[in-house]
Scaffold this active site. Sequence first.
Site, PDB file in Angstrom:
ATOM      1  CB  ALA A   1      -8.336   7.025  -0.137  1.00 54.06           C
TER       2      ALA A   1
ATOM      3  CD  GLU B   1      -3.946   2.054   1.137  1.00 54.40           C
ATOM      4  OE1 GLU B   1      -3.067   2.916   0.137  1.00 54.40           O
ATOM      5  OE2 GLU B   1      -4.288   1.202   0.650  1.00 54.40           O
TER       6      GLU B   1
END
Length: 207
Positions: A79, A96
Amino acid sequence: MLQDTPQEWQVTATSTPFTGKKTGVRTDQVVMPDGSTVSRDYQVHPGSVAVLALDDADRVLVLKQYRHPVRRKLWEIPAGLLDIPGENPLHAAQRELYEEAHVKADDWRVLADIYTSPGGSDEAVRVFLARGVSEAEGERFEVSEEEADLEYARVPLAELVQGVLAGELHNSCLVVGVLALNAALAADGLDALRPAESPWPARPFTA
């Protein structure tokens, strides 16, 4: 069908008593339905994305990271912040996944859109499902600080569901992603999930 709806009560004054590197704190004077005015403090947040990456063996890619505010190392899914205003959340999620796990994926869907703590923060998170997972090309992204101490694992979905229900796993994005994936599998299947580029009113973006 139940549906959250937009609404904005009158704000008579606002201030920002603290501004940090990525987030801040805002104080609004809000008019209540009875006409009174109250003070509301909340974190101002750019928004985030999270990725539940599912491999060909139906295992979920998770990582363990130290989180100082809660003084724990938590099992999480990759995340990160929406660093650029108006950034396409899919592009941020792909970045990410690459930076935190050195992984890419062929198929992307939206699992869930959430507000992490709407009583005290405006943070909105889009949780993606990524399938067709494989190692990314090139050198690994250089990490530092908490990310330099990451642990990695690939865990069967059923084991993660059990951990959530047993109160052993606490990260909000992991909990939402795992339970949403489990629910999708029990309902119409993963191909019925929303496309990765679906509109996101909480954080509008450009293509």
